[in-house]
Each structure stands twice: as C-alpha cells, then as structure tokens.
Design a protein around this motif. Structure first.
Motif, PDB file in Angstrom:
ATOM      1  N   LYS A  77     -11.355  -1.290   4.527  1.00 19.43           N
ATOM      2  CA  LYS A  77     -10.861  -0.735   3.523  1.00 19.43           C
ATOM      3  C   LYS A  77     -11.067  -0.712   2.309  1.00 19.43           C
ATOM      4  O   LYS A  77     -12.388  -1.956   1.741  1.00 19.43           O
ATOM      5  N   GLY A  78     -10.597   0.045   1.740  1.00 22.03           N
ATOM      6  CA  GLY A  78     -11.172   0.192  -0.094  1.00 22.03           C
ATOM      7  C   GLY A  78     -10.310  -0.769  -1.298  1.00 22.03           C
ATOM      8  O   GLY A  78      -9.885  -1.763  -0.438  1.00 22.03           O
ATOM      9  N   GLU A 109     -11.290  -2.572  10.726  1.00 23.88           N
ATOM     10  CA  GLU A 109     -11.042  -1.695  10.204  1.00 23.88           C
ATOM     11  C   GLU A 109     -11.130  -1.600   8.764  1.00 23.88           C
ATOM     12  O   GLU A 109     -10.896  -2.402   8.608  1.00 23.88           O
ATOM     13  N   THR A 127       0.690  -0.993  -0.363  1.00 26.26           N
ATOM     14  CA  THR A 127      -0.127   0.178   0.036  1.00 26.26           C
ATOM     15  C   THR A 127       1.272   1.148  -0.233  1.00 26.26           C
ATOM     16  O   THR A 127       2.032   1.430   0.907  1.00 26.26           O
ATOM     17  N   GLU A 164      -4.752  -5.604  -0.808  1.00 28.48           N
ATOM     18  CA  GLU A 164      -4.459  -4.276   0.175  1.00 28.48           C
ATOM     19  C   GLU A 164      -5.328  -3.029  -0.799  1.00 28.48           C
ATOM     20  O   GLU A 164      -5.035  -3.413  -2.370  1.00 28.48           O
ATOM     21  N   PRO A 165      -5.628  -2.253  -0.340  1.00 29.00           N
ATOM     22  CA  PRO A 165      -6.121  -1.065  -0.973  1.00 29.00           C
ATOM     23  C   PRO A 165      -4.455  -0.414  -1.060  1.00 29.00           C
ATOM     24  O   PRO A 165      -3.232  -1.013  -0.929  1.00 29.00           O
ATOM     25  N   ALA A 184     -13.690   3.226  -2.655  1.00 27.55           N
ATOM     26  CA  ALA A 184     -13.056   3.758  -1.570  1.00 27.55           C
ATOM     27  C   ALA A 184     -13.879   4.173  -0.057  1.00 27.55           C
ATOM     28  O   ALA A 184     -15.055   3.136  -0.482  1.00 27.55           O
ATOM     29  N   ILE A 185     -13.795   3.470   0.978  1.00 27.74           N
ATOM     30  CA  ILE A 185     -14.163   4.038   2.542  1.00 27.74           C
ATOM     31  C   ILE A 185     -14.510   5.159   2.361  1.00 27.74           C
ATOM     32  O   ILE A 185     -16.565   5.043   2.764  1.00 27.74           O
ATOM     33  N   TYR A 199     -11.881  -8.121   5.424  1.00 34.13           N
ATOM     34  CA  TYR A 199     -11.499  -7.568   6.791  1.00 34.13           C
ATOM     35  C   TYR A 199     -12.528  -7.678   7.430  1.00 34.13           C
ATOM     36  O   TYR A 199     -13.367  -8.181   7.594  1.00 34.13           O
ATOM     37  N   ASN A 214      -8.030   3.779   0.507  1.00 29.78           N
ATOM     38  CA  ASN A 214      -9.050   4.387   1.741  1.00 29.78           C
ATOM     39  C   ASN A 214      -9.844   5.271   2.176  1.00 29.78           C
ATOM     40  O   ASN A 214     -10.679   5.207   2.577  1.00 29.78           O
ATOM     41  N   THR A 215      -9.025   6.980   2.140  1.00 32.26           N
ATOM     42  CA  THR A 215      -9.596   7.623   1.713  1.00 32.26           C
ATOM     43  C   THR A 215      -9.022   8.758   0.853  1.00 32.26           C
ATOM     44  O   THR A 215      -8.044   8.720  -0.396  1.00 32.26           O
ATOM     45  N   ASP A 220      -3.265   4.539   0.533  1.00 28.93           N
ATOM     46  CA  ASP A 220      -4.009   4.560   2.067  1.00 28.93           C
ATOM     47  C   ASP A 220      -5.077   6.129   2.124  1.00 28.93           C
ATOM     48  O   ASP A 220      -6.337   6.129   1.990  1.00 28.93           O
TER      49      ASP A 220
END
Length: 356
Positions: A112-113, A110, A67, A86-87, A151-152, A107, A117-118, A90
C-alpha cells in the motif's frame, strides 16, 4: 533560478548547500485561495464523485480509511492536512497540490502507498509534505513486498514531484535471503506497467524534493526511489537527503536513488543534489545513488554539481561518495565527496561478521 551547489569549507570545515527557494513543503501563504479554476470545495474524500473533477479542501480532514479508486482530476489541499490509515487513491493520474499528509499505513503482503498505490502518466505532485509512517508487519514472511512513502509504483510518463518532502518512517524488513523488499522514501518502484501491452516507458522528474525521514529495508532502498527498471528517464534536480537510509540484508542503498537496472537503455540526470544524511548497507551503498546500470551500453548517466557530506558504510561489494556503481555513458561535472567511505565485512543472519 540558479541551480548550483555552493560549498563553504573555509571556517571549521563547515559546508552549506544552496538551492532554489521554493518554500517549505506543504505550506501556503496566509490568505491563500486555490489557484484552480472552477474548483469545488470539499470537506471529505467521499465528495470526490467525479474522477476527472477539480476540487479544493476547505479544512483539515481524516480520510477514515476511504480510498478513491481512480482520480485523474486535480485536488488543491490549500495547505490543509489529511490524516489516513489507507492510501488516498488506488490509481492517481492527476494533480495534487499544497497538501500535508499524515497517518500510519500498515500491511503484511499486498503493498500500500500513502498518497496512492499506483501513479500513472501526467501526474503532478506539488508542494506536499508527507509525515506518514509505513510499516510492513514484522511478522510477515512474504517476499516481494514493496514499500513507498508516496506510492508503491510509478508506471507513467510526465510524472513530476516538485517541492515535496517525506519526513515519516518506513520499515520493510525480512531477514531471509532473496526477500526482494524494495523501498523508497517517495516511490518503491519505477517501471513500465507489466500488465499493459501498450505500456509507456516512464519519464519521472523530482525537483527540489527532500527525504528527511528514516527508511529501513532489507533490499534495494533510497530516499527517493528504491528501484527503477528498464528504459526509464529519470531527472533529479535540487534534491537532498537529510534522513537515514539503511539496508539490513541484501541489495543497494542510496541517499536519493537506489538501483537503476534492466535490459534496455535508460537516461538518468542528477543535478545539484546532495546527501547530508546517513546511508548504510549490508551490501552496497552510495551517497546520492547506489547503482545505475543496465545491460545496454548506451545507457546514459549524468551527475552535475552533486555532493556527499556524510560517511558511507557498505558491508559487501561497492561503496561510493556520490555513486557506488555506474555503467554505460557516465559523465561527472563538478561533483565532490567529503565523507569517509567504509567498506566492511557483511553481517550474517545472527548479526555477526561473515567473512564468506
């Protein structure tokens, strides 16, 4: 190019949707070379050493659970694919072009995208097809766990998704009440950054995007955005749901947009959009959007050239072909519903009809 829904119901009840032809998501022309100037060719994500750098992919790659912490530059995948568990990022505040994204993200607590994530301000995601599967572990009893196809969270302004498609599967189910597991085929939540004193009001555009996957969640959910909160400006044009969106517990389900809420006014523009997929909820459901409602009377909704082709099933409060519920200044222009609207008795925890 002309943005308008064209409906043909002359022969055997057939209906077609016309929208601008921007090409198949993730595909580039034969012989394509990057359009980015002074870009550096890379064959692994580890080669992204400058968070403001400009890069292009030279081959299909596996991210190997790597990531990138923060990225504000540009990456042209040139039609190549990245497979990940994994994203990729981050925090993302740059440009991602011409990518095919695949893999499985799992997950328990917590969130994850897949792409990030953001997503922050000034992000452009163009011509990306995402077939990742996102699963919140079925044994997880955590509440407030979000799930998003790309994304989250989106915290930024001037964020654009153009000619993108999510074709994977999202599963985010927890059967206890108050689970608060919002989920979106593209983004779980759009809101101002709760950790920043200088947080901006999000401004997000979705242009010619498609949800063709499957989403099952136990709170607010939709093909594009699960929930948007307070003072957001969201524009959706030429977007279509052809997949399956199902809410199994409590909350709102929409073909493209789930639940738009908050204490401050927002603006929602939905133009030339269609639901041609399955939308159902144990509470409330709408073909294009479930609910757009804030506590401000000057909240504004515009729906133009929107159409629902499929039956809508809501076991609870509200059901609608294009919109289940809207509050504030709301305008409809040339919208049409072809589906049956079914308001049914909710199910209890055992899957039985619950007349209470």
């Amino acid at each position: 190019k002309k943005l308008k829904v064209l409906i043909n119901d002359k022969e055997n009840g057939t209906r077609t949707l016309s929208r601008p032809n921007m090409g198949v998501a993730g595909v580039v022309e034969a012989g394509y070379t990057t359009v980015l100037e002074n870009a550096t060719g890379i064959a692994t994500l580890e080669e992204i050493t400058d968070p403001y750098g400009v890069y292009y992919l030279t081959a299909d790659i596996s991210a190997n659970a790597h990531t990138v912490s923060e990225f504000y530059g540009a990456l042209d995948a040139c039609g190549h694919s990245i497979t990940t568990s994994e994203p990729l990022f981050d925090k993302l505040g740059g440009g991602i072009l011409n990518l095919n994204l695949a893999g499985d993200i799992t997950y328990s607590a917590e969130a994850k995208g897949t792409l990030a994530n953001t997503i922050l301000s000034y992000t452009t995601i163009l011509n990306v097809k995402n077939t990742c599967n996102v699963t919140v572990n079925a044994e997880s009893t955590q509440t407030d766990v979000l799930a998003g196809g790309f994304a989250i969270n989106v915290y930024g302004e001037y964020v654009v998704f153009g000619n993108c498609e999510f074709a994977g599967e999202i599963n985010n189910v927890y059967n206890e009440a108050g689970n608060n597991r919002k989920s979106g085929g593209f983004v779980a939540m759009i809101t101002a950054d709760p950790s920043s004193e200088d947080a901006v009001a999000p401004v997000v555009d979705f242009i010619n995007c498609t949800f063709s996957g499957k989403l099952t969640a136990s709170s607010h959910c939709a093909g594009l955005v699960g929930e948007a909160v307070t003072n957001c400006t969201i524009s959706v044009a030429g977007c279509v749901n052809t997949g399956t969106v199902a809410n199994t517990k409590e909350g709102w389900a929409g073909g493209l947009l789930g639940y738009f809420t908050g204490s401050a006014p927002g603006i929602l523009n939905v133009i030339n959009c269609a639901n041609n997929g399955t939308v159902s909820s144990n509470e409330s459901a709408g073909g294009v959007i479930a609910s757009s409602k804030t506590d401000s009377d000057i909240h504004e909704n515009t729906f133009k050239w929107c159409v629902n082709y499929k039956d809508i099933e809501a076991r609870g409060r509200y059901a609608g072909g294009v919109v289940a519920r809207a509050k504030g200044l709301t305008y409809f222009t040339e919208c049409v519903n072809f589906g049956d609207i079914n308001g049914l008795t909710p199910k209890n925890a055992d899957g039985q009809d619950d007349p209470t």
